[in-house]
Design a protein around this motif. Structure first.
Motif, PDB file in Angstrom:
ATOM      1  N   LEU A   1      34.198 -66.902   4.163  1.00  0.00           N
ATOM      2  CA  LEU A   1      33.261 -66.515   5.357  1.00  0.00           C
ATOM      3  C   LEU A   1      32.297 -65.352   5.064  1.00  0.00           C
ATOM      4  N   TYR A   2      32.351 -64.719   3.841  1.00  0.00           N
ATOM      5  CA  TYR A   2      31.533 -63.579   3.465  1.00  0.00           C
ATOM      6  C   TYR A   2      30.006 -64.022   3.625  1.00  0.00           C
ATOM      7  N   ASP A   3      29.668 -65.186   3.059  1.00  0.00           N
ATOM      8  CA  ASP A   3      27.960 -65.597   3.027  1.00  0.00           C
ATOM      9  C   ASP A   3      27.642 -65.596   4.353  1.00  0.00           C
ATOM     10  N   PHE A   4      28.423 -66.105   5.546  1.00  0.00           N
ATOM     11  CA  PHE A   4      27.837 -66.193   6.806  1.00  0.00           C
ATOM     12  C   PHE A   4      27.824 -64.833   7.575  1.00  0.00           C
ATOM     13  N   SER A   5      28.655 -63.989   7.194  1.00  0.00           N
ATOM     14  CA  SER A   5      28.599 -62.572   7.820  1.00  0.00           C
ATOM     15  C   SER A   5      27.448 -61.933   7.282  1.00  0.00           C
ATOM     16  N   ASN A   6      27.290 -62.027   5.896  1.00  0.00           N
ATOM     17  CA  ASN A   6      26.034 -61.439   5.163  1.00  0.00           C
ATOM     18  C   ASN A   6      24.890 -62.102   5.720  1.00  0.00           C
ATOM     19  N   LYS A   7      24.587 -63.316   6.027  1.00  0.00           N
ATOM     20  CA  LYS A   7      23.194 -64.098   6.515  1.00  0.00           C
ATOM     21  C   LYS A   7      23.152 -63.365   7.885  1.00  0.00           C
ATOM     22  N   PHE A   8      24.123 -63.421   8.648  1.00  0.00           N
ATOM     23  CA  PHE A   8      24.081 -62.851  10.063  1.00  0.00           C
ATOM     24  C   PHE A   8      23.569 -61.457  10.005  1.00  0.00           C
ATOM     25  N   MET A   9      24.106 -60.494   9.258  1.00  0.00           N
ATOM     26  CA  MET A   9      23.413 -59.101   9.102  1.00  0.00           C
ATOM     27  C   MET A   9      21.798 -59.352   8.609  1.00  0.00           C
ATOM     28  N   GLY A  10      21.477 -60.203   8.033  1.00  0.00           N
ATOM     29  CA  GLY A  10      20.044 -60.231   8.012  1.00  0.00           C
ATOM     30  C   GLY A  10      19.337 -59.609   7.104  1.00  0.00           C
ATOM     31  N   ILE A  11      19.804 -58.932   6.150  1.00  0.00           N
ATOM     32  CA  ILE A  11      19.372 -58.346   5.160  1.00  0.00           C
ATOM     33  C   ILE A  11      18.808 -59.001   4.133  1.00  0.00           C
ATOM     34  N   ASP A  12      17.211 -59.258   3.704  1.00  0.00           N
ATOM     35  CA  ASP A  12      16.698 -59.868   2.878  1.00  0.00           C
ATOM     36  C   ASP A  12      17.161 -59.344   1.383  1.00  0.00           C
ATOM     37  N   PRO A  13      17.937 -60.392   0.755  1.00  0.00           N
ATOM     38  CA  PRO A  13      18.474 -59.901  -0.444  1.00  0.00           C
ATOM     39  C   PRO A  13      17.476 -59.410  -1.660  1.00  0.00           C
ATOM     40  N   THR A  14      16.279 -59.715  -1.338  1.00  0.00           N
ATOM     41  CA  THR A  14      15.164 -59.221  -2.355  1.00  0.00           C
ATOM     42  C   THR A  14      14.627 -57.821  -1.985  1.00  0.00           C
ATOM     43  N   SER A  15      15.134 -57.280  -0.651  1.00  0.00           N
ATOM     44  CA  SER A  15      14.385 -56.001  -0.303  1.00  0.00           C
ATOM     45  C   SER A  15      15.098 -55.060  -0.986  1.00  0.00           C
ATOM     46  N   THR A  16      14.394 -53.954  -1.020  1.00  0.00           N
ATOM     47  CA  THR A  16      14.914 -52.582  -1.529  1.00  0.00           C
ATOM     48  C   THR A  16      15.167 -51.347  -0.637  1.00  0.00           C
ATOM     49  N   SER A  17      14.595 -51.850   0.695  1.00  0.00           N
ATOM     50  CA  SER A  17      15.019 -50.827   1.776  1.00  0.00           C
ATOM     51  C   SER A  17      15.210 -51.266   3.144  1.00  0.00           C
ATOM     52  N   VAL A  18      15.861 -50.618   3.874  1.00  0.00           N
ATOM     53  CA  VAL A  18      16.165 -50.791   5.380  1.00  0.00           C
ATOM     54  C   VAL A  18      15.565 -49.921   6.216  1.00  0.00           C
ATOM     55  N   PRO A  19      15.396 -49.753   7.215  1.00  0.00           N
ATOM     56  CA  PRO A  19      14.940 -48.537   8.126  1.00  0.00           C
ATOM     57  C   PRO A  19      16.355 -47.696   8.368  1.00  0.00           C
ATOM     58  N   GLU A  20      16.308 -46.187   8.240  1.00  0.00           N
ATOM     59  CA  GLU A  20      17.244 -45.618   8.732  1.00  0.00           C
ATOM     60  C   GLU A  20      17.698 -45.661  10.041  1.00  0.00           C
TER      61      GLU A  20
END
Lengths: 41, 386
Positions: free
Chosen positions: B214-233
């Motif tokens: 189920l990890y992939d589903f929870s990861n997709k739900f979190m919504g972080i683009d795997p190619t991104s290098t940053s998210v807002p603080e």
């Protein structure tokens, strides 16, 4: 209409109902939220 | 209410980095309490979705806070009813929401879940609780279309509510994305308390494999683009911890932590922050909290003694909480203020502390509103760093 699964129908609805979103990535993200809500209820 | 939106965010980020901000930040946690506060009802929101905005702004007119944890209704009975589910429903008071335990998966079905989680969940298990999804393709199509449109409406209301809280009340919403632990998916929506308690003893390997699947589903739900290098603080990613309080440290380390650590590592590596609602008691899992990267997480303390937790984990994570809801409910105003002073005096020095109640407010009667107004005003004026 042939018998379709929930996932197949969701894939179709992604294309027809979510065209207001800017791109396929956004539609996919939105559909993940829909799936999570379906699981949660 | 003169503190600006940005000043409030800066105040929170400073304390999360274990530095002293100008003032002790105050967090509000208005769940369905807001509906009762506004003398509204869930039925009125269902008739007019914009009422949700009116109701969830109402407490902010009177009660000071530097941020609010979430905004609006998270678990929506109308969305549930749209697909024929009774998982969420309005209480008799018409203002609070109840949750019926949601455990549609059998213990004999782990192999199917592990082999293809999405196929098993949505094409097989879901129909056991979503009774309107058992019909013909056309019927299922109409039900799912209605559900998607309901989610679109809810999303638009949530976005507008956040904008109004920002522009009219200067109040930021702390929770942005959600880091939903894979084990909590099994616990909350598939096997329930009784089921997972048995599986932890009798089906350990299958449970572990299911959590991994189920990890992939929870990861997709979190919504972080795997190619991104940053998210807002800011805002923070949020986790509402459900099953951990029922796990021994050994069970937590084996079943919960591995996929959860993998999930939140992505937030940390991109410069984001995490707020964890430490539901129940976490006293025996302080090692995990101390293993998180320093200044990365905020833990909302619910069942633990905040003074003890401050000593145990307060140098590593920021703690939020400390103000007992039952004191706010039944105590005299001065008793509440005296307790708030003690919490601030002991927890705030050096930063790493956010003042709030020890539970989310659900019902109108959860607190005496005059006490809540008084303690928040007191902390806002007293909690000045010099």
């Amino acid at each position: 209409m042939e018998d379709k699964t929930v996932l197949e129908i969701l894939d179709e609805l992604k294309e027809t109902e979510l065209q207001f979103l800017p791109n396929d990535e956004a539609r996919e993200g939105f559909m993940t939220i829909v799936k999570f809500m379906l699981l949660a209820i | 209410m003169s503190d600006s939106y940005q000043e409030r965010i800066d105040r929170i980020l400073t304390t999360v980095n274990h530095k002293e901000p100008d003032k002790v930040p105050i967090l509000s946690m208005f769940g369905t309490y807001a509906i009762g506060y506004a003398n509204g009802t869930l039925a009125e929101i269902e008739k007019d979705p914009r009422k949700e905005i009116e109701y969830f702004c109402a407490p902010h007119k009177d009660i000071y806070s530097d941020a609010t944890l979430t905004s609006g209704i998270i678990a929506d009975p109308l969305t549930a009813r749209t697909v024929g589910s009774e998982s969420y429903f309005a209480s008799e008071d018409g203002q609070t929401i109840q949750n019926k335990e949601n455990a549609p998966m059998l213990d004999s079905e782990y192999a199917k879940l592990i082999a293809d989680p999405m196929d098993f969940i949505f094409n097989e298990m879901l129909q056991r609780k979503a009774k309107k999804l058992v019909g013909t393709t056309e019927e299922k199509h109409e039900v799912l279309k209605a559900m998607i449109n309901r989610v679109i409406t809810k999303g638009a209301i949530a976005t507008e509510l956040k904008e109004i809280l920002k522009n009219e009340y200067n109040v930021p919403v702390l929770a942005g994305g959600y880091a939903y632990a894979a084990m909590d998916i099994v616990f909350d929506y598939m096997r329930g308390f009784k089921g997972i308690s048995l599986d932890l003893r009798r089906r350990k390997d299958e449970l572990e494999a299911a959590i991994n699947a189920l990890y992939d589903f929870s990861n997709k739900f979190m919504g972080i683009d795997p190619t991104s290098t940053s998210v807002p603080e800011f805002p923070f990613y949020a986790t509402m911890m459900h099953v951990p309080t029922f796990l021994s440290p050994k069970q937590f380390d084996r079943f919960f932590a591995p996929t959860y650590e993998k999930l939140i590592k992505q937030i940390y590596e991109r410069g984001g922050k995490l707020i964890i609602f430490l539901e129940g008691e976490w006293n025996n899992k302080s090692e995990f909290l101390n293993s998180l990267p320093k200044d990365f997480a905020i833990g909302i303390v619910e069942g633990d003694d905040i003074f003890e937790m401050k000593k145990k984990v307060g140098d590593n994570i920021t703690l939020a909480g400390g103000m007992p809801v039952n004191l706010l409910q039944f105590g005299k105003k001065q008793e509440c203020i005296d307790y708030a002073k003690k919490v601030v005096d002991e927890c705030a020095p050096g930063g790493g502390y956010i003042f709030t109640s020890n539970r989310e407010l659900i019902s109108k009667g959860d607190v005496n509103k005059e006490n809540l107004i008084a303690v928040n005003n007191f902390v806002h004026n007293y909690g000045v760093y010099k």
